[in-house]
Design a protein around this motif. Structure first.
Motif, PDB file in Angstrom:
ATOM      1  N   VAL A   1      81.186  14.601  24.980  1.00  0.00           N
ATOM      2  CA  VAL A   1      80.574  14.611  23.660  1.00  0.00           C
ATOM      3  C   VAL A   1      80.284  13.166  23.259  1.00  0.00           C
ATOM      4  CG1 VAL A   1      80.952  15.211  21.238  1.00  0.00           C
ATOM      5  CG2 VAL A   1      81.804  16.700  23.033  1.00  0.00           C
ATOM      6  N   LYS A   2      79.168  12.949  22.582  1.00  0.00           N
ATOM      7  CA  LYS A   2      78.821  11.600  22.146  1.00  0.00           C
ATOM      8  C   LYS A   2      79.854  11.105  21.144  1.00  0.00           C
ATOM      9  CE  LYS A   2      73.992  12.207  22.979  1.00  0.00           C
ATOM     10  NZ  LYS A   2      72.677  12.412  22.445  1.00  0.00           N
TER      11      LYS A   2
ATOM     12  N   VAL B   1      94.379  15.686  27.612  1.00  0.00           N
ATOM     13  CA  VAL B   1      93.749  14.395  27.903  1.00  0.00           C
ATOM     14  C   VAL B   1      94.270  13.851  29.225  1.00  0.00           C
ATOM     15  CG1 VAL B   1      93.633  11.977  27.170  1.00  0.00           C
ATOM     16  CG2 VAL B   1      93.200  13.786  25.532  1.00  0.00           C
ATOM     17  N   VAL B   2      95.577  13.896  29.419  1.00  0.00           N
ATOM     18  CA  VAL B   2      96.161  13.417  30.679  1.00  0.00           C
ATOM     19  C   VAL B   2      95.689  14.271  31.848  1.00  0.00           C
ATOM     20  CG1 VAL B   2      98.343  13.127  31.931  1.00  0.00           C
ATOM     21  CG2 VAL B   2      98.158  12.373  29.571  1.00  0.00           C
ATOM     22  N   PHE B   3      95.574  15.576  31.643  1.00  0.00           N
ATOM     23  CA  PHE B   3      95.106  16.464  32.696  1.00  0.00           C
ATOM     24  C   PHE B   3      93.676  16.135  33.114  1.00  0.00           C
ATOM     25  CE2 PHE B   3      93.107  20.478  34.043  1.00  0.00           C
ATOM     26  CZ  PHE B   3      93.919  20.784  35.123  1.00  0.00           C
ATOM     27  N   LEU B   4      92.854  15.725  32.172  1.00  0.00           N
ATOM     28  CA  LEU B   4      91.452  15.441  32.463  1.00  0.00           C
ATOM     29  C   LEU B   4      91.185  14.014  32.933  1.00  0.00           C
ATOM     30  CD1 LEU B   4      89.764  17.288  29.483  1.00  0.00           C
ATOM     31  CD2 LEU B   4      89.784  17.984  31.875  1.00  0.00           C
TER      32      LEU B   4
ATOM     33  N   MET C   1      89.299  10.861  21.921  1.00  0.00           N
ATOM     34  CA  MET C   1      89.381  10.623  23.348  1.00  0.00           C
ATOM     35  C   MET C   1      89.168  11.928  24.123  1.00  0.00           C
ATOM     36  SD  MET C   1      92.328   8.576  25.286  1.00  0.00           S
ATOM     37  CE  MET C   1      92.179   8.152  26.977  1.00  0.00           C
ATOM     38  N   LEU C   2      89.666  13.034  23.572  1.00  0.00           N
ATOM     39  CA  LEU C   2      89.486  14.324  24.237  1.00  0.00           C
ATOM     40  C   LEU C   2      88.013  14.706  24.305  1.00  0.00           C
ATOM     41  CD1 LEU C   2      90.750  16.869  25.494  1.00  0.00           C
ATOM     42  CD2 LEU C   2      90.880  17.802  23.194  1.00  0.00           C
ATOM     43  N   PHE C   3      87.305  14.543  23.199  1.00  0.00           N
ATOM     44  CA  PHE C   3      85.887  14.891  23.206  1.00  0.00           C
ATOM     45  C   PHE C   3      85.084  13.936  24.073  1.00  0.00           C
ATOM     46  CE2 PHE C   3      86.812  17.079  19.043  1.00  0.00           C
ATOM     47  CZ  PHE C   3      86.744  18.338  19.615  1.00  0.00           C
TER      48      PHE C   3
END
Length: 93
Positions: free
Chosen positions: A8-9, A45-48, A1-3
Protein backbone atom coordinates in the motif's frame (compact mmCIF):
# COMPACT_ATOMS: atom_id res chain seq x y z
CA UNK A 1 4.80 -0.78 8.36
CA UNK A 2 2.30 -3.61 7.84
CA UNK A 3 0.57 -1.84 4.98
CA UNK A 4 3.95 -0.97 3.47
CA UNK A 5 4.74 -4.71 3.41
CA UNK A 6 1.38 -5.31 1.71
CA UNK A 7 2.33 -2.83 -1.01
CA UNK A 8 0.00 0.00 0.00
CA UNK A 9 1.27 3.50 -0.75
CA UNK A 10 2.68 5.28 2.27
CA UNK A 11 0.28 8.23 2.09
CA UNK A 12 -2.73 5.89 2.11
CA UNK A 13 -1.37 4.05 5.15
CA UNK A 14 -0.64 7.33 6.94
CA UNK A 15 -4.12 8.66 6.15
CA UNK A 16 -5.71 5.45 7.49
CA UNK A 17 -3.62 5.65 10.66
CA UNK A 18 -4.60 9.30 11.17
CA UNK A 19 -8.29 8.50 10.66
CA UNK A 20 -8.05 5.68 13.19
CA UNK A 21 -6.18 7.89 15.66
CA UNK A 22 -8.79 10.65 15.54
CA UNK A 23 -11.76 8.27 15.77
CA UNK A 24 -13.50 7.28 18.98
CA UNK A 25 -11.69 3.93 18.85
CA UNK A 26 -8.73 5.45 20.67
CA UNK A 27 -10.86 6.87 23.48
CA UNK A 28 -13.06 3.84 24.03
CA UNK A 29 -10.78 0.85 23.59
CA UNK A 30 -7.26 2.15 24.04
CA UNK A 31 -7.49 2.66 27.79
CA UNK A 32 -8.19 -0.95 28.72
CA UNK A 33 -7.06 -3.09 25.79
CA UNK A 34 -4.04 -1.20 24.49
CA UNK A 35 -1.46 -4.02 24.71
CA UNK A 36 -3.35 -6.51 22.60
CA UNK A 37 -4.49 -4.01 19.97
CA UNK A 38 -1.16 -2.22 19.66
CA UNK A 39 1.02 -5.29 19.34
CA UNK A 40 -1.26 -7.49 17.21
CA UNK A 41 0.23 -6.61 13.79
CA UNK A 42 3.86 -7.18 14.78
CA UNK A 43 3.93 -11.00 14.47
CA UNK A 44 2.51 -10.59 10.96
CA UNK A 45 5.09 -7.91 10.16
CA UNK A 46 7.88 -10.25 11.24
CA UNK A 47 6.31 -13.08 9.24
CA UNK A 48 6.30 -10.94 6.10
CA UNK A 49 9.80 -9.51 6.46
CA UNK A 50 12.29 -10.81 3.88
CA UNK A 51 14.90 -12.01 6.38
CA UNK A 52 16.64 -15.32 6.90
CA UNK A 53 14.66 -18.10 8.66
CA UNK A 54 17.18 -18.47 11.50
CA UNK A 55 16.43 -14.85 12.44
CA UNK A 56 12.76 -14.79 11.52
CA UNK A 57 11.73 -17.73 13.71
CA UNK A 58 13.04 -16.36 17.05
CA UNK A 59 11.63 -12.92 16.24
CA UNK A 60 8.27 -14.45 15.39
CA UNK A 61 8.18 -16.41 18.65
CA UNK A 62 9.22 -13.33 20.64
CA UNK A 63 6.64 -11.00 19.08
CA UNK A 64 3.92 -13.62 19.49
CA UNK A 65 4.81 -14.12 23.15
CA UNK A 66 4.80 -10.38 23.84
CA UNK A 67 1.42 -10.09 22.10
CA UNK A 68 -0.08 -12.96 24.09
CA UNK A 69 1.23 -11.84 27.48
CA UNK A 70 0.34 -8.17 26.90
CA UNK A 71 -3.27 -8.92 27.72
CA UNK A 72 -4.37 -12.55 27.82
CA UNK A 73 -7.98 -12.14 26.72
CA UNK A 74 -8.82 -14.77 24.08
CA UNK A 75 -11.85 -13.11 22.43
CA UNK A 76 -9.76 -10.12 21.31
CA UNK A 77 -6.78 -12.21 20.32
CA UNK A 78 -8.79 -14.71 18.28
CA UNK A 79 -10.64 -11.98 16.41
CA UNK A 80 -7.40 -10.07 15.74
CA UNK A 81 -5.64 -13.20 14.53
CA UNK A 82 -8.59 -13.96 12.24
CA UNK A 83 -8.58 -10.42 10.83
CA UNK A 84 -4.83 -10.54 10.24
CA UNK A 85 -5.14 -13.94 8.55
CA UNK A 86 -7.79 -12.51 6.22
CA UNK A 87 -5.48 -9.58 5.44
CA UNK A 88 -2.65 -12.00 4.71
CA UNK A 89 -4.80 -14.09 2.41
CA UNK A 90 -6.20 -11.03 0.64
CA UNK A 91 -2.89 -9.29 -0.02
CA UNK A 92 -0.37 -12.16 -0.14
CA UNK A 93 -1.62 -15.39 -1.67
Amino acid sequence: MLFKLFGVKIWVAALGAACLFFSSFVQVWWTSNAPTFAFAPWPLVVFLLPIRPWLKLPLLFWTSAVWVFGLVYPPFMISEAFALAILLLAFRR
